[in-house]
Motif scaffolding. Structure first.
Motif, PDB file in Angstrom:
ATOM      1  N   GLY A 823      -4.498  -5.030   0.965  1.00 24.22           N
ATOM      2  CA  GLY A 823      -4.032  -5.757  -0.209  1.00 24.22           C
ATOM      3  C   GLY A 823      -5.150  -6.534  -0.868  1.00 24.22           C
ATOM      4  O   GLY A 823      -6.322  -6.435  -0.492  1.00 24.22           O
ATOM      5  N   ILE A 824      -4.767  -7.342  -1.861  1.00 27.04           N
ATOM      6  CA  ILE A 824      -5.793  -8.037  -2.658  1.00 27.04           C
ATOM      7  C   ILE A 824      -6.350  -9.263  -1.956  1.00 27.04           C
ATOM      8  O   ILE A 824      -7.357  -9.816  -2.385  1.00 27.04           O
ATOM      9  CB  ILE A 824      -5.222  -8.442  -4.029  1.00 27.04           C
ATOM     10  N   GLY A 840      -0.584  -4.432   0.135  1.00 30.71           N
ATOM     11  CA  GLY A 840      -1.114  -3.621   1.224  1.00 30.71           C
ATOM     12  C   GLY A 840      -0.527  -2.229   1.307  1.00 30.71           C
ATOM     13  O   GLY A 840       0.067  -1.709   0.362  1.00 30.71           O
ATOM     14  N   ALA A 841      -0.707  -1.643   2.504  1.00 35.75           N
ATOM     15  CA  ALA A 841      -0.305  -0.255   2.730  1.00 35.75           C
ATOM     16  C   ALA A 841       1.210  -0.107   2.681  1.00 35.75           C
ATOM     17  O   ALA A 841       1.948  -0.952   3.184  1.00 35.75           O
ATOM     18  CB  ALA A 841      -0.834   0.223   4.078  1.00 35.75           C
ATOM     19  N   GLN A 864      -5.673   2.280   5.556  1.00 36.72           N
ATOM     20  CA  GLN A 864      -6.885   2.063   4.762  1.00 36.72           C
ATOM     21  C   GLN A 864      -6.709   2.499   3.309  1.00 36.72           C
ATOM     22  O   GLN A 864      -7.566   2.228   2.472  1.00 36.72           O
ATOM     23  CB  GLN A 864      -8.063   2.844   5.376  1.00 36.72           C
ATOM     24  N   SER A 865      -5.583   3.131   2.989  1.00 36.19           N
ATOM     25  CA  SER A 865      -5.392   3.686   1.644  1.00 36.19           C
ATOM     26  C   SER A 865      -5.396   2.642   0.527  1.00 36.19           C
ATOM     27  O   SER A 865      -5.812   2.962  -0.604  1.00 36.19           O
ATOM     28  CB  SER A 865      -4.086   4.483   1.590  1.00 36.19           C
ATOM     29  N   ILE A 869      -7.583   1.560  -4.328  1.00 32.61           N
ATOM     30  CA  ILE A 869      -7.145   0.931  -5.572  1.00 32.61           C
ATOM     31  C   ILE A 869      -8.170  -0.140  -5.964  1.00 32.61           C
ATOM     32  O   ILE A 869      -8.548  -0.975  -5.132  1.00 32.61           O
ATOM     33  CB  ILE A 869      -5.757   0.278  -5.393  1.00 32.61           C
ATOM     34  N   PRO A 870      -8.654  -0.147  -7.202  1.00 34.02           N
ATOM     35  CA  PRO A 870      -9.644  -1.153  -7.616  1.00 34.02           C
ATOM     36  C   PRO A 870      -9.141  -2.576  -7.366  1.00 34.02           C
ATOM     37  O   PRO A 870      -7.986  -2.904  -7.648  1.00 34.02           O
ATOM     38  CB  PRO A 870      -9.809  -0.881  -9.118  1.00 34.02           C
TER      39      PRO A 870
END
Length: 967
Positions: A823-824, A840-841, A864-865, A869-870
């Protein structure tokens, strides 16, 4: 007295929330009145990275602190030795810098950096303030003192020299183990309890001539060993009473037969100590099982204690009919007013059921009841109380006797629950054990419980009512030495490696020498002393250490024993991980009196009964013989049903039980026709409709909930994250084959309902057209709150199907809060997230285990996906994620094993039927609650609250008074 900055550490505790469903749950009280913060700090050198290591101050180490025997003068206290020596560039700041300071070698042989030693002049001034307030006991708890105790010793010496403190407990002395919270609580418990015990012991001694001068006086510790009165500390006394009972049955029930000393042929023993308000259970197989961290009255105690499990069910446990179920406890009638039969206007309790059913005979009890304590037990009063209960709808038309017998069955199941936890949860076969019962009420229930548990042997000692006291006379004298360690026992890729062999041998030898010396000083002979070596071992990266005793067999190693224990308890191995040693422990033992091996006796037939009485069993009322234990001789055999009266307890022989009087006058009972479920074999026919029975409903409720709770214990023990292991932020539950919730252990309230939605979604998803279905050996995982029944993304649900004869019959699931899944921002819920991806995931449906193989690569890619995302990242703690997911799989496996045992015991049709009955009962309970609420508060409930920005959150519930529906 604690390290500066940690004033409220013990108040905060470890975040565990043991009674989270209790709306009135209160924080436990504190044992201390005042807190003094000492400006000191140390650190481990190996926790610095290479860059920091380059900046370490390489100046000479300062002089070591004076020894304990050296008295500190005021000049010493103000000398520069106690002040950190700062370089000119450091002198402008009073804050210590990481890695800068003199180096020392800790007790674990690790390098310790003393960032700031305590200023003893300041410490003395702080302690003087405590003196003025009347404080007389100190607990000194500094960070990392288990590995470097010098700072605690310095402060302790100052306090001792002041002469105004009666008790000074240093955590590094009381229990030198890692984890400052339980170590601190233990030091506080020692400082709090020891003065009281000392006062009591002083009073005790004054009652004897010359105060027992020159008389050896030993006391029982919680670990089952005797210690001299002068070494007896408060933290060692918490379970000293029950410990006596464990020693009592361990030395009398676990005995070889004369002429055969092979201990492997002796049945392991379950101790069953039933009193008035609670029941204690424990296990003995030739070795005492110890635990090193327990919670008593909300206080975490870190000290060796016998592994004794307590359940709130005893003779005084109250009886209720609630929403179609028979409920026993946990409320207790206590000793005053006590059960109804005590004639003090008390409450209906288990003892009343025994009296009404003829299992307790008033004529064999002293007349000590009633307001003036001169009346016998009140049989008619107890019958009258049950008669009133028979009028309630939940009684289902039962007679007084049927009602009382139903409550006894439920009470027995409540007491079977901790026995199952003690055996099945740890991989032991309960049917291979002997049940040793003691305590005043234990022998009344032992045979019935043995039947329910599938056990074939029950042992009742001739002094069973006072076995805890008798056990004291048999106990061993024990002295322990323990030191922390930080060594590798073996490498994961080389199971036969042993890098610590030389150091281990030296340290164990040193500890053994100290322990021997201590016992010799107590007056024991060198040749009497036996040494037991232990290692506290764990897999690297896990937090679940096991205290492993050195095997007596030359073919086995510490590592072999550890792996066997781990496999048996958790069902899997972590062979790719190193095995670490956290502590060395030596237990020096001088064996106490041990009974001779059992002598075989020949049967001399059944004795003559002293009288007869009527008692109620599963077949109804029967006229049975009554025997006095004093009239029995070795070799006498008694067939049940019967009652044997001891001076301090009553023994109830159930149907299909036979008692043999041993050569010592004890009772060795053989139990046949075990497992209550045998009466229900006819229910397995497809043509028979299984009807709901309130007693069985209560019993199955205990069994289902017990399985969910055991899953939770497995998860807490195998997980490594703080969230799951200490905060207990997880839930475990059982489900029907269509995903309907059956039993959810009392873990996290918010998970109720949501877990059912998650399981139902997976069932629908994988069984929908075009998908592969759910196969045996697979484990499912999800967390999506919008699509897959999740609560929020960090709550990951692991779901495992339970197969029987190739068909899914149930599901088990565990949901755990993972500290980070990407997540951010780090953590569970970023405050600035604007969409679900920011947190998050996301897992809608994934097979975590397929064909019995854990898909580490696949789940790693998912976790880890978010990094694709930027502005986002993948999980920041993949190792903990994977370890906790494995722990959830292990917890589910323990549930599956226990469900299979339940199906084997009762049959699939009956287990499945009572799962549905439980669901119907739960629905009826909720509807009844809603109708009651509507009657008191009206048909509509409305509430409104606001978020931080003022956004309203509004809820309206409309309730139908007639049906209990709510919208």
């Amino acid at each position: 007295v604690i390290t500066k900055g940690f004033k409220d550490l013990l108040k905060i505790g470890n975040q565990s929330r043991s009674n989270i469903f209790d709306l009135t749950c209160l924080a436990p009280g504190l044992l201390y009145e005042e807190v003094v913060e000492v400006d000191e700090r140390i650190m481990l050198a190996n926790f610095m990275d290479d860059e920091d290591a380059m900046e370490v101050d390489e100046k000479k180490e300062v002089e070591e602190p004076p020894s304990k025997k050296t008295k500190l003068s005021s000049e010493d206290a103000s000398s520069s030795f106690f002040e950190p020596k700062l370089s000119s560039e450091d002198s402008s700041s009073s804050e210590p810098k990481a890695g800068i300071g003199p180096r020392h070698t800790g007790t674990t042989s690790e390098t310790i950096i003393s960032l700031r030693p305590p200023n003893l002049t300041t410490v003395r001034e702080q302690l003087l303030t405590l003196k003025e307030k009347g404080i007389q006991s100190l607990a000194i708890v500094l960070l990392h003192s288990y590995v470097y105790p010098k700072h605690e010793e310095m402060i302790g010496q100052v306090a001792k020299d002041m002469g105004c403190f009666k008790e000074i407990s240093m955590s590094s002395v009381v229990m030198p183990m890692v984890k400052v919270v339980p170590r601190g609580h233990t030091a506080c418990a020692a400082a709090y309890l020891t003065p009281n015990i000392t006062t009591y012991l002083s009073s005790f001694r004054k009652g004897f001539d010359e105060g027992l001068k020159d008389i050896k006086l030993d006391f029982m510790k919680s670990d089952g060993g005797l210690t001299p009165v002068d070494d007896f500390g408060g933290h060692q006394a918490i379970l000293s009473g029950p410990a006596g009972g464990v020693i009592g049955y361990a030395k009398t029930a676990f005995r070889p037969t004369e002429g055969d000393d092979d201990k492997t042929k002796i049945m392991p023993v379950i101790g069953f100590d039933m009193g008035g308000t609670s029941t204690d259970v424990s296990r003995y197989d030739g070795h005492l099982d110890h635990v090193f961290e327990t919670t008593t009255a909300g206080i975490a105690i870190q000290a060796p204690q016998l592994d004794i499990n307590t359940v709130a069910a005893g003779g005084g446990s109250r009886l209720f009919l609630r929403t179609g179920m028979f409920v026993v406890g946990p409320e207790s009638a206590g000793s005053h007013p006590g059960p109804v039969c005590y004639r003090k206007k008390g409450y209906l309790a288990v003892t009343d059921a025994n009296v009404v059913l003829g299992r307790v005979i008033p004529e064999h009890f002293p007349s000590i009841f009633g307001p003036k304590e001169d009346e016998p037990l009140d049989l008619e009063g107890a019958r009258g109380a049950f008669a009133e209960l028979c009028k309630e709808e939940e009684a289902s038309g039962r007679s007084v006797e049927e009602l009382a017998y139903g409550f006894l069955r439920v009470a027995n199941e409540a007491m079977c629950r901790p026995i199952r936890n003690l055996t099945q949860m740890r991989g032991y076969d309960i049917t291979t054990h002997k049940l040793a019962c003691f305590g005043g009420a234990g022998p009344q229930h032992a045979c019935a419980m043995a039947k329910a548990l599938g056990m074939t042997k029950v042992f009742v000692h001739r002094y069973g009512g006072i076995l805890s006291a008798y056990g004291l006379s048999l106990a061993d004298a024990v002295y322990e030495e323990q030191e922390p360690a930080a060594e590798t026992y073996s490498y994961g890729d080389k199971l036969d490696s042993d890098p610590s062999a030389k150091v281990r041998s030296e340290r164990l030898s040193q500890l053994a020498k100290k322990a021997r010396s201590a016992l010799v000083k107590q007056g024991y002979k060198e040749e009497e002393i036996m040494i037991e070596n232990y290692l506290n071992m764990r897999y690297d990266g896990t937090d679940n250490a096991m205290m492993v005793q050195e095997p007596t067999s030359g073919d086995m190693t510490f590592g072999d024993v550890f792996r066997d224990h781990y496999q048996r308890e958790f069902g899997f191995q972590l062979n790719n991980l190193d095995i670490r040693i956290d502590d060395y422990r030596v237990r020096a033992v001088v064996p106490g009196p041990t009974p001779e091996p059992l002598k075989a006796v020949k049967s001399i037939g059944e004795p003559t009964a002293t009288s007869t009485t009527r008692a109620y069993f599963e077949n109804g009322w029967e006229t049975i013989p009554v025997f006095q234990i004093d009239d029995l001789k070795p070799g006498h055999t008694i067939s049940g049903p019967a009652i044997i009266v001891q001076s301090i307890s009553t023994i109830v022989l159930e149907i299909d039980c036979t008692a043999l009087v041993t050569a010592d006058g004890d009772l060795d009972i053989t139990v046949l026709g075990n497992k209550e479920s045998t009466e229900d074999e006819s229910n397995q026919s497809e043509d028979v409709v299984i009807k709901e029975d309130p007693v069985k409903l209560s019993i199955f409720a205990h069994r289902f909930m017990g399985i969910a709770e055991q899953m939770g214990r497995t998860l807490a023990r195998t997980a490594i994250s703080v969230n799951i292991k200490e905060r207990l932020d997880f839930s475990c539950a059982l489900f029907t084959s269509d995903g309907g919730l059956v039993a959810n252990a009392p873990h996290i309230p918010v998970h109720l309902g949501a877990m059912q939605a998650a399981v139902k979604f997976q069932v629908q998803y994988w069984n929908s057209e075009g998908r592969e279905g759910i196969k045996e050996g697979e484990v499912l995982v999800s967390n999506h709150p919008q699509l897959a029944g999740g609560s929020h993304l960090p709550d990951i649900t692991v779901i495992t199907p339970v197969f029987h004869e190739g068909k899914v019959i149930f599901f088990v699931a565990s949901r755990g809060h993972h500290a980070d899944i990407g997540g951010i921002a780090p953590g569970s819920m970023p405050p600035h997230s604007t969409c679900l991806e920011d947190e998050g995931a996301m897992i809608i449906a994934f097979k975590l285990v397929k064909d019995g193989t854990f898909d580490e690569k696949g789940i790693t890619e998912i976790l880890q996906s978010p990094g694709k995302i930027p502005g986002n990242t993948g999980t920041r703690n993949l190792r903990d994620n994977l370890s906790d997911l494995r722990a959830q799989v292990a917890a589910n496996q323990s549930g599956i094993r226990l469900l299979h045992e339940l199906v084997k015991e009762y049959g699939l049709r009956q287990v499945d039927a009572y799962m549905k009955f439980i669901q119907c009962n739960a629905e009826a309970c909720v509807r009844a609650m809603l109708r009651e609420f509507a009657e008191k508060n009206g048909n509509r409930a409305h509430a409104i609250d606001h978020m931080d920005d003022g956004t309203p959150i509004e809820l309206t519930i409309d309730i139908d008074k007639e049906t209990g529906d709510a919208v």
